[in-house]
Design a protein around this motif. Structure first.
Motif, PDB file in Angstrom:
ATOM      1  N   ASP A  49       0.744  -1.207   0.125  1.00 53.33           N
ATOM      2  CA  ASP A  49      -0.089   0.112   0.127  1.00 53.33           C
ATOM      3  C   ASP A  49       0.839   1.236   0.137  1.00 53.33           C
ATOM      4  O   ASP A  49       0.812   2.269  -0.941  1.00 53.33           O
ATOM      5  N   THR A  50       1.781   1.293   1.083  1.00 54.98           N
ATOM      6  CA  THR A  50       2.551   2.528   1.274  1.00 54.98           C
ATOM      7  C   THR A  50       3.410   2.774  -0.054  1.00 54.98           C
ATOM      8  O   THR A  50       3.939   4.082  -0.223  1.00 54.98           O
ATOM      9  N   SER A  51       3.857   1.769  -0.833  1.00 57.57           N
ATOM     10  CA  SER A  51       5.013   2.085  -1.759  1.00 57.57           C
ATOM     11  C   SER A  51       4.104   2.045  -3.334  1.00 57.57           C
ATOM     12  O   SER A  51       4.883   2.169  -4.270  1.00 57.57           O
ATOM     13  N   LEU A  52       2.726   2.222  -3.209  1.00 59.06           N
ATOM     14  CA  LEU A  52       1.979   2.027  -4.118  1.00 59.06           C
ATOM     15  C   LEU A  52       2.355   1.068  -5.316  1.00 59.06           C
ATOM     16  O   LEU A  52       1.968   1.226  -6.239  1.00 59.06           O
ATOM     17  N   ASN A  53       2.512  -0.012  -4.704  1.00 62.33           N
ATOM     18  CA  ASN A  53       2.713  -1.242  -5.500  1.00 62.33           C
ATOM     19  C   ASN A  53       1.284  -2.102  -5.582  1.00 62.33           C
ATOM     20  O   ASN A  53       1.183  -3.259  -4.950  1.00 62.33           O
ATOM     21  N   ALA A  54       0.528  -1.688  -6.609  1.00 67.83           N
ATOM     22  CA  ALA A  54      -0.572  -2.381  -6.627  1.00 67.83           C
ATOM     23  C   ALA A  54      -0.517  -4.047  -7.136  1.00 67.83           C
ATOM     24  O   ALA A  54      -1.183  -4.802  -6.511  1.00 67.83           O
ATOM     25  N   GLN A  55       0.490  -4.286  -7.840  1.00 68.53           N
ATOM     26  CA  GLN A  55       0.830  -5.694  -8.092  1.00 68.53           C
ATOM     27  C   GLN A  55       1.311  -6.536  -6.834  1.00 68.53           C
ATOM     28  O   GLN A  55       0.812  -7.616  -6.705  1.00 68.53           O
ATOM     29  N   ALA A  56       1.801  -5.987  -6.080  1.00 73.08           N
ATOM     30  CA  ALA A  56       2.345  -6.647  -4.924  1.00 73.08           C
ATOM     31  C   ALA A  56       1.000  -6.953  -3.946  1.00 73.08           C
ATOM     32  O   ALA A  56       1.192  -7.937  -3.243  1.00 73.08           O
ATOM     33  N   MET A  57       0.330  -5.950  -3.967  1.00 71.71           N
ATOM     34  CA  MET A  57      -1.097  -6.126  -3.219  1.00 71.71           C
ATOM     35  C   MET A  57      -1.925  -7.056  -3.559  1.00 71.71           C
ATOM     36  O   MET A  57      -2.362  -7.772  -2.807  1.00 71.71           O
ATOM     37  N   VAL A  58      -2.013  -6.996  -4.952  1.00 75.22           N
ATOM     38  CA  VAL A  58      -2.979  -8.264  -5.708  1.00 75.22           C
ATOM     39  C   VAL A  58      -2.425  -9.471  -5.531  1.00 75.22           C
ATOM     40  O   VAL A  58      -2.999 -10.462  -5.231  1.00 75.22           O
ATOM     41  N   ASN A  59      -1.143  -9.501  -5.398  1.00 73.60           N
ATOM     42  CA  ASN A  59      -0.356 -10.873  -5.160  1.00 73.60           C
ATOM     43  C   ASN A  59      -0.568 -11.482  -3.776  1.00 73.60           C
ATOM     44  O   ASN A  59      -0.344 -12.766  -3.556  1.00 73.60           O
ATOM     45  N   LEU A  60      -1.095 -10.767  -2.857  1.00 72.50           N
ATOM     46  CA  LEU A  60      -1.475 -11.144  -1.646  1.00 72.50           C
ATOM     47  C   LEU A  60      -2.973 -11.590  -1.360  1.00 72.50           C
ATOM     48  O   LEU A  60      -2.914 -12.054  -0.424  1.00 72.50           O
ATOM     49  N   LEU A  61      -3.495 -11.883  -2.441  1.00 69.11           N
ATOM     50  CA  LEU A  61      -4.872 -12.183  -2.578  1.00 69.11           C
ATOM     51  C   LEU A  61      -5.210 -13.710  -3.367  1.00 69.11           C
ATOM     52  O   LEU A  61      -4.428 -13.750  -4.333  1.00 69.11           O
ATOM     53  N   TRP A  62      -6.023 -14.144  -2.993  1.00 67.22           N
ATOM     54  CA  TRP A  62      -6.410 -15.569  -3.587  1.00 67.22           C
ATOM     55  C   TRP A  62      -7.427 -15.131  -4.662  1.00 67.22           C
ATOM     56  O   TRP A  62      -7.901 -14.151  -4.279  1.00 67.22           O
ATOM     57  N   PRO A  63      -7.391 -15.650  -5.784  1.00 67.05           N
ATOM     58  CA  PRO A  63      -8.328 -15.478  -6.921  1.00 67.05           C
ATOM     59  C   PRO A  63      -9.898 -15.527  -6.383  1.00 67.05           C
ATOM     60  O   PRO A  63     -10.523 -14.816  -7.006  1.00 67.05           O
ATOM     61  N   GLU A  64     -10.257 -16.207  -5.353  1.00 65.23           N
ATOM     62  CA  GLU A  64     -11.463 -15.927  -4.875  1.00 65.23           C
ATOM     63  C   GLU A  64     -11.909 -15.033  -3.965  1.00 65.23           C
ATOM     64  O   GLU A  64     -12.962 -14.987  -3.384  1.00 65.23           O
ATOM     65  N   PHE A  65     -10.855 -14.147  -3.593  1.00 67.06           N
ATOM     66  CA  PHE A  65     -10.969 -12.937  -2.831  1.00 67.06           C
ATOM     67  C   PHE A  65     -12.237 -12.392  -3.206  1.00 67.06           C
ATOM     68  O   PHE A  65     -12.887 -12.029  -4.161  1.00 67.06           O
ATOM     69  N   GLY A  71     -19.878  -1.067   2.788  1.00 68.99           N
ATOM     70  CA  GLY A  71     -21.061  -1.694   2.407  1.00 68.99           C
ATOM     71  C   GLY A  71     -21.138  -2.306   0.935  1.00 68.99           C
ATOM     72  O   GLY A  71     -22.200  -2.635   0.592  1.00 68.99           O
ATOM     73  N   ASN A  72     -20.207  -2.141   0.300  1.00 66.51           N
ATOM     74  CA  ASN A  72     -20.272  -2.731  -1.038  1.00 66.51           C
ATOM     75  C   ASN A  72     -19.285  -3.831  -1.375  1.00 66.51           C
ATOM     76  O   ASN A  72     -17.972  -3.844  -0.983  1.00 66.51           O
ATOM     77  N   TYR A  73     -19.573  -5.126  -1.925  1.00 69.38           N
ATOM     78  CA  TYR A  73     -18.806  -6.184  -2.339  1.00 69.38           C
ATOM     79  C   TYR A  73     -17.841  -5.788  -3.536  1.00 69.38           C
ATOM     80  O   TYR A  73     -18.542  -5.419  -4.477  1.00 69.38           O
ATOM     81  N   ILE A  74     -16.552  -6.327  -3.303  1.00 64.88           N
ATOM     82  CA  ILE A  74     -15.818  -6.120  -4.393  1.00 64.88           C
ATOM     83  C   ILE A  74     -15.076  -7.566  -4.449  1.00 64.88           C
ATOM     84  O   ILE A  74     -14.710  -7.884  -3.742  1.00 64.88           O
ATOM     85  N   SER A  75     -14.647  -7.651  -5.678  1.00 61.97           N
ATOM     86  CA  SER A  75     -14.234  -9.226  -5.951  1.00 61.97           C
ATOM     87  C   SER A  75     -12.569  -9.049  -6.462  1.00 61.97           C
ATOM     88  O   SER A  75     -12.034  -7.853  -6.528  1.00 61.97           O
ATOM     89  N   TYR A  76     -12.048 -10.040  -6.356  1.00 60.25           N
ATOM     90  CA  TYR A  76     -10.524 -10.072  -6.796  1.00 60.25           C
ATOM     91  C   TYR A  76     -10.562  -9.605  -8.223  1.00 60.25           C
ATOM     92  O   TYR A  76      -9.622  -8.806  -8.534  1.00 60.25           O
ATOM     93  N   LYS A  77     -11.548  -9.713  -9.234  1.00 60.52           N
ATOM     94  CA  LYS A  77     -11.144  -9.080 -10.463  1.00 60.52           C
ATOM     95  C   LYS A  77     -11.235  -7.547 -10.244  1.00 60.52           C
ATOM     96  O   LYS A  77     -10.405  -6.886 -11.034  1.00 60.52           O
ATOM     97  N   ASP A  78     -12.225  -7.190  -9.484  1.00 63.96           N
ATOM     98  CA  ASP A  78     -12.463  -5.547  -9.551  1.00 63.96           C
ATOM     99  C   ASP A  78     -10.947  -4.966  -8.973  1.00 63.96           C
ATOM    100  O   ASP A  78     -10.697  -4.073  -9.264  1.00 63.96           O
ATOM    101  N   ILE A 148      -8.390 -14.139   1.739  1.00 57.97           N
ATOM    102  CA  ILE A 148      -9.409 -14.850   0.979  1.00 57.97           C
ATOM    103  C   ILE A 148     -10.520 -14.197   1.023  1.00 57.97           C
ATOM    104  O   ILE A 148     -11.634 -13.775   0.274  1.00 57.97           O
ATOM    105  N   TYR A 149     -10.761 -13.260   2.327  1.00 56.51           N
ATOM    106  CA  TYR A 149     -11.948 -12.356   2.544  1.00 56.51           C
ATOM    107  C   TYR A 149     -11.363 -11.184   3.258  1.00 56.51           C
ATOM    108  O   TYR A 149     -10.487 -11.287   4.123  1.00 56.51           O
ATOM    109  N   GLY A 150     -12.104  -9.757   3.023  1.00 51.75           N
ATOM    110  CA  GLY A 150     -11.841  -8.908   3.869  1.00 51.75           C
ATOM    111  C   GLY A 150     -13.003  -8.151   4.119  1.00 51.75           C
ATOM    112  O   GLY A 150     -13.806  -8.202   3.522  1.00 51.75           O
TER     113      GLY A 150
END
Length: 158
Positions: A49-65, A71-78, A148-150
């Motif tokens: 987050d703090t280094s603005l590294n979006a790919q590193a953040m996405v790499n910490l999520l499972w595809p089913e995330f 109040g809004n659901y967002i998916s891994y794809k989102d 897997i969930y947040g």
């Protein structure tokens, strides 16, 4: 004859109990080691987050995330499609996480929670500040912990 029948029944019952016990035994959870491993991943998320590294953040999520954010659901794809443009729009992403708690559930699942205070500066100079609770459910697969969930809610900083 009766002795043989009683011996056979007793022996069979003992063998059945022993085999059931072996099947239901679970590997003991090493809470300290799980907390240590998940804390490393939580810190990696903070660093992404703090280094603005979006790919590193996405790499910490499972595809089913899935995440419930404000109040809004967002998916891994989102997240994977929008985080790069969001992070690219920022000059800085300053966040302080406090009161980190990690609760191991078993050998493959843990919950982390903390209170965040964010201060984001967009490239156009707009400053957005918010604070709130964050909870992640971590899952371990093939010796790798990912979210897997947040759940997070953003409130104005007072």
């Amino acid at each position: 004859m009766r002795f043989r029948l009683m011996f056979y029944l007793t022996t069979s019952l003992l063998l059945l109990l022993c085999s059931c016990q072996k099947q239901t035994e679970k590997q003991a959870t090493d809470s300290g080691e799980i907390i240590k491993q998940v804390k490393i991943q939580v810190n990696a998320f903070h660093a992404a987050d703090t280094s603005l590294n979006a790919q590193a953040m996405v790499n910490l999520l499972w595809p089913e995330f899935t995440m419930l954010a404000d109040g809004n659901y967002i998916s891994y794809k989102d997240v994977s499609t929008s985080s790069k443009s969001f992070m690219a729009s920022l000059e800085t992403f300053h966040t302080v996480w406090k009161d980190l708690k990690i609760v191991p559930l078993d050998n493959h699942h843990a919950i982390s929670s903390f209170i965040f205070t964010d201060s984001l500066v967009a490239k156009d100079g707009t400053i957005t500040q918010s604070r709130g609770p964050n909870t992640f459910v971590w899952e371990k697969r093939n010796d790798e912990w990912k979210v897997i969930y947040g759940d997070a809610d953003h409130y104005p900083v007072k």
